[in-house]
Design a protein around this motif. Structure first.
Motif, PDB file in Angstrom:
ATOM      1  N   SER A   9    -109.954 -36.280   2.411  1.00 25.21           N
ATOM      2  CA  SER A   9    -108.749 -35.106   2.106  1.00 25.21           C
ATOM      3  C   SER A   9    -109.152 -34.198   0.933  1.00 25.21           C
ATOM      4  CB  SER A   9    -107.708 -35.536   1.702  1.00 25.21           C
ATOM      5  OG  SER A   9    -108.109 -36.583   0.319  1.00 25.21           O
ATOM      6  N   CYS A  10    -109.797 -34.831   0.344  1.00 21.30           N
ATOM      7  CA  CYS A  10    -111.058 -34.873  -0.823  1.00 21.30           C
ATOM      8  C   CYS A  10    -112.099 -34.045  -1.153  1.00 21.30           C
ATOM      9  CB  CYS A  10    -111.391 -35.704  -2.077  1.00 21.30           C
ATOM     10  SG  CYS A  10    -110.295 -36.658  -3.329  1.00 21.30           S
ATOM     11  N   ARG A  12    -112.950 -31.911   1.710  1.00 23.05           N
ATOM     12  CA  ARG A  12    -112.608 -29.965   1.424  1.00 23.05           C
ATOM     13  C   ARG A  12    -112.950 -29.548   0.361  1.00 23.05           C
ATOM     14  NH1 ARG A  12    -114.566 -25.987   3.437  1.00 23.05           N
ATOM     15  NH2 ARG A  12    -113.521 -24.506   4.388  1.00 23.05           N
ATOM     16  N   GLU A  15    -116.752 -29.744  -0.623  1.00 18.83           N
ATOM     17  CA  GLU A  15    -117.713 -28.171  -0.566  1.00 18.83           C
ATOM     18  C   GLU A  15    -117.190 -27.405  -0.940  1.00 18.83           C
ATOM     19  OE1 GLU A  15    -119.356 -25.726   2.029  1.00 18.83           O
ATOM     20  OE2 GLU A  15    -116.628 -26.086   1.840  1.00 18.83           O
ATOM     21  N   VAL A  16    -116.229 -26.613  -0.794  1.00 13.45           N
ATOM     22  CA  VAL A  16    -115.745 -24.885  -1.351  1.00 13.45           C
ATOM     23  C   VAL A  16    -115.980 -24.837  -3.056  1.00 13.45           C
ATOM     24  CG1 VAL A  16    -113.607 -23.146  -1.618  1.00 13.45           C
ATOM     25  CG2 VAL A  16    -114.059 -25.274  -0.056  1.00 13.45           C
ATOM     26  N   LEU A  30    -108.740 -22.531  -0.320  1.00 13.28           N
ATOM     27  CA  LEU A  30    -106.979 -23.141   0.312  1.00 13.28           C
ATOM     28  C   LEU A  30    -106.580 -23.414   0.456  1.00 13.28           C
ATOM     29  CD1 LEU A  30    -109.891 -26.651  -0.628  1.00 13.28           C
ATOM     30  CD2 LEU A  30    -109.878 -24.927   0.952  1.00 13.28           C
ATOM     31  N   GLN A  74    -121.745 -30.763   3.164  1.00 16.00           N
ATOM     32  CA  GLN A  74    -121.484 -29.275   3.674  1.00 16.00           C
ATOM     33  C   GLN A  74    -121.969 -29.131   5.731  1.00 16.00           C
ATOM     34  OE1 GLN A  74    -124.145 -25.972   2.736  1.00 16.00           O
ATOM     35  NE2 GLN A  74    -122.286 -24.717   2.651  1.00 16.00           N
ATOM     36  N   LEU A  77    -119.913 -31.479   7.860  1.00 18.53           N
ATOM     37  CA  LEU A  77    -117.699 -30.401   8.352  1.00 18.53           C
ATOM     38  C   LEU A  77    -118.318 -29.541   8.609  1.00 18.53           C
ATOM     39  CD1 LEU A  77    -116.527 -30.055   4.046  1.00 18.53           C
ATOM     40  CD2 LEU A  77    -116.050 -31.899   6.080  1.00 18.53           C
ATOM     41  N   ARG A  78    -119.405 -28.939   8.638  1.00 21.51           N
ATOM     42  CA  ARG A  78    -120.082 -27.956   9.730  1.00 21.51           C
ATOM     43  C   ARG A  78    -120.290 -28.347  10.973  1.00 21.51           C
ATOM     44  NH1 ARG A  78    -124.687 -25.844   6.944  1.00 21.51           N
ATOM     45  NH2 ARG A  78    -125.513 -27.202   8.892  1.00 21.51           N
ATOM     46  N   GLY A  81    -116.748 -28.828  12.204  1.00 15.42           N
ATOM     47  CA  GLY A  81    -115.984 -27.782  12.770  1.00 15.42           C
ATOM     48  C   GLY A  81    -116.743 -27.158  14.066  1.00 15.42           C
ATOM     49  N   ASP A 137    -111.685 -16.256  10.444  1.00 19.26           N
ATOM     50  CA  ASP A 137    -112.375 -18.123  10.450  1.00 19.26           C
ATOM     51  C   ASP A 137    -113.726 -18.729  11.261  1.00 19.26           C
ATOM     52  OD1 ASP A 137    -112.047 -20.788  10.606  1.00 19.26           O
ATOM     53  OD2 ASP A 137    -110.243 -21.016   9.888  1.00 19.26           O
TER      54      ASP A 137
END
Length: 311
Positions: A9-10, A12, A15-16, A30, A74, A77-78, A81, A137
């Motif tokens: 949960s941490c 994201r 990354e931002v 977020l 990153q 997550l990419r 996604g 998005d």
């Protein structure tokens, strides 16, 4: 494996925050508070036993460990996604999701797609309409079609390729409106005697009547009669219905002009600052449908431009 994973949960939040080097901006993206982002980063640092950020008076800076971890997170997550977006499209590799503004989608894209679908009958098209590309998005679409102003702030994570290299902006109206005004509109009378369509949308601020008048060397004053809306599509529909005069991109409106649904109200035009462009996510793996559409739409010979009255 489960024991080796960090608190997911941490990730994201990290990354931002690492992308902006700011907990505040990460919170804005977020929809979390700055303190909530800070707590998640501290939890991740505690789990790793390493500092990811250095706190300075002037702000945050990634540590060498943080920089390396950011690149890894990153990328993961990419990839996650991209794969999630693919699965959400029901695993159909034939589907192509195109994002565009309502105006471009209805006036231009919908008229061009039959040719594309004849060339690529096995590709299924899905259209997502979002007025402002900055609000897109990246996980929800494959390619986008928007007007892009070079040297302005680009939507994050997207590359723009011009579909039309040269474009003109002119005043247009319906033939019924022009006939109602004697088939001739004088520039000097436009501001006093005609209803002028005005877009009240920050994304279209660069397409304004005031700029158009100044570029042509014409005297400007506030028009006496206007119809205002925050939707260019709504104003274009009103123009087609004979309610006034609006500024429009000539190549975007090519079909309406060729079919006589619209005419130039004045034999005057200016070069457009914006170019109709294809937006491609920077780090997206290009699927077969994406490659096919890019090849098709960037072939300039596919589109014949309307010939204006005068430049």
């Amino acid at each position: 494996m489960r024991d080796a994973l960090p608190p997911l949960s941490c990730l994201r939040a990290f990354e931002v925050a690492a992308r902006y080097c700011s907990f505040t901006q990460a919170g804005n993206e977020l929809n979390l508070s700055q303190s909530a982002i800070s707590r998640q980063i501290k939890r991740l640092e505690h789990d790793l036993g390493r500092l990811l950020f250095e706190r300075h008076n002037e702000g945050l800076r990634l540590t060498p460990t943080g920089e390396h971890y950011f690149r890894v997170v990153q990328r993961l997550l990419r990839d996650l996604g991209d794969e999630t977006a693919r699965l959400r499209r029901r695993g159909d590799d034939r589907q192509l999701t195109l994002a565009s503004s309502p105006t471009i989608a209805s006036i231009w894209l919908a008229r061009q797609l039959p040719d594309f679908q004849r060339a690529y009958p096995n590709i299924e098209i899905r259209i997502l309409t979002v007025e402002d590309p900055h609000r897109l998005d990246l996980a929800e679409f494959d390619l986008g079609i928007y007007y892009h102003v070079p040297n302005e702030v680009d939507p994050p994570g997207l590359i723009a390729d011009a579909i039309f290299e040269h474009e003109l902006v002119a005043a247009v109206c319906s033939p019924i409106y022009l006939e109602r005004h004697g088939n001739k509109i004088e520039p000097a009378h436009l501001l006093e005697n005609h209803t002028m369509m005005v877009v009240e949308d920050h994304y279209h601020d660069w397409l304004s009547w005031e700029i158009w008048f100044h570029e042509l060397g014409l005297e400007w004053q506030a028009p006496l009669h206007t119809l205002r809306a925050n939707s260019f599509q709504l104003l274009m529909n009103a123009t087609l219905a004979g309610q006034g005069v609006t500024l429009g991109w000539m190549r975007l409106l090519d079909a309406e002009l060729q079919q006589g649904n619209l005419v130039q109200a004045l034999p005057l035009s200016i070069p457009s600052r914006g170019k109709l462009s294809l937006f491609t996510p920077q780090h997206r793996h290009l699927t077969g449908p994406m490659r096919a559409f890019r090849h098709w739409v960037l072939d300039k010979d596919e589109f014949q431009a309307y010939q204006p009255l005068s430049t």
